[in-house]
Design a protein around this motif. Structure first.
Motif, PDB file in Angstrom:
ATOM      1  N   THR A  56      -1.428   1.829  -0.879  1.00 26.26           N
ATOM      2  CA  THR A  56      -0.896   2.275  -2.165  1.00 26.26           C
ATOM      3  C   THR A  56      -0.977   3.782  -2.328  1.00 26.26           C
ATOM      4  O   THR A  56      -1.980   4.415  -1.980  1.00 26.26           O
ATOM      5  N   LYS A  77       2.736   0.122  -1.364  1.00 23.56           N
ATOM      6  CA  LYS A  77       3.016   0.014  -2.797  1.00 23.56           C
ATOM      7  C   LYS A  77       3.069   1.420  -3.378  1.00 23.56           C
ATOM      8  O   LYS A  77       2.147   2.215  -3.180  1.00 23.56           O
ATOM      9  N   GLU A  79       3.362   3.268  -6.923  1.00 20.95           N
ATOM     10  CA  GLU A  79       3.168   2.905  -8.326  1.00 20.95           C
ATOM     11  C   GLU A  79       3.006   4.151  -9.186  1.00 20.95           C
ATOM     12  O   GLU A  79       2.240   5.053  -8.851  1.00 20.95           O
TER      13      GLU A  79
END
Length: 289
Positions: A56, A77, A79
């Protein structure tokens, strides 16, 4: 210059600059938190995750300021990140990546495969040379398509991709259109959801009216059902969208299966036994075997 591999969660409290020739790798299950700061990338960023343990990067801004910086993500990911590409020459390569609550500008070379954009607009400006998107779902994520000058070869191609919005899904941005500027977008075997009461034209702004498109966008070239990569849905890493999430009603089992007779005449050869009936909640025709 030294490459960096992150094997534990890391948060930065100042802006981060990655020098040319340097690679930062974020391993599976690890989060690189920019702390609301900017990551200026002249080198390479790698997110290397696992199926149920994504790598992430979050909470900040990513840019490479007119350099050839590279952003690779495989089972990553992204985000709460702003990916800014104003006249940038770099590359974005996303494979099996989840993009959440972010905004993404396409870079000069952008390749996205088997990924999910959720609440994350995707801006394809006319400065991008090649944007190739395959087997990707845009959920509540507007795709904004700029215009390319006719003498340049840039274009955006979306293949087997889903556009799932309750309002507009694709916006052919009128800025710079006309005077040799064309919207060069190809939709191949893709699906655009239109909610009840809406039409295809509602979901694609000015598909073939005033703006200059290289190829008209028509509903006849689209799929009637969303692309799925697993049974009954679309999955990237540990993020799953059901058919209902994709704008397609889940298939519901028939109910009320009945016979109008429960007795059989003894020793009657080839006689009629009973009629069978049922109710299909999806209003499909029922067949019995």
């Amino acid at each position: 210059k030294e490459d960096i591999t992150l094997s534990s969660d890391t948060t930065y409290t100042d802006n981060l600059q990655v020098a040319a020739g340097v690679t930062i790798t974020v391993n599976s299950g690890v989060t690189l938190d920019l702390g609301g700061r900017e990551l200026l990338n002249y080198g390479t960023i790698n997110l290397i995750g696992a199926e149920n343990n994504l790598a992430t990067i979050k909470n900040g801004k990513y840019s490479n300021q007119n350099t050839s910086g590279i952003f690779n993500s495989n089972l990553g990911k992204i985000e709460s990140l702003t990916i800014d590409s104003f006249f940038n020459d770099g590359s974005l390569n996303f494979e099996s990546t989840v993009i959440l609550n972010s905004s993404v500008d396409a870079y000069e070379n952008t390749n996205i495969n088997n990924s999910l954009f959720q609440n994350s607009p995707f801006d394809v400006s006319g400065t991008a040379d090649s944007v190739v998107v395959t087997k990707t779902t845009f959920k509540d994520s507007l795709v904004d398509i700029g215009a390319w000058h006719d003498v340049f070869g840039g274009k955006a191609t979306f293949t087997q991709s889903n556009f799932i919005n309750d309002t507009r899904s694709i916006y052919l941005n009128p800025f710079f259109s006309g005077n040799g500027m064309y919207h060069k977008i190809n939709l191949i075997d893709s699906y655009i959801f239109a909610p009840t009461g809406s039409t295809f034209e509602d979901m694609v702004f000015d598909a073939d009216d005033d703006l200059r498109v290289a190829t008209d966008i028509t509903s006849s070239g689209l799929q009637e059902e969303p692309y799925t990569n697993i049974e009954n849905g679309f999955k990237v890493g540990n993020y799953f969208l059901s058919l209902s999430d994709l704008g397609q009603a889940d298939n519901t089992a028939p109910t009320g299966i009945t016979l109008d007779s429960t007795t059989v005449a003894e020793n009657a050869v080839a006689s009629h036994i009973a009629n069978i009936s049922g109710v299909d909640p999806d209003s499909d025709d029922l067949t019995y075997s």
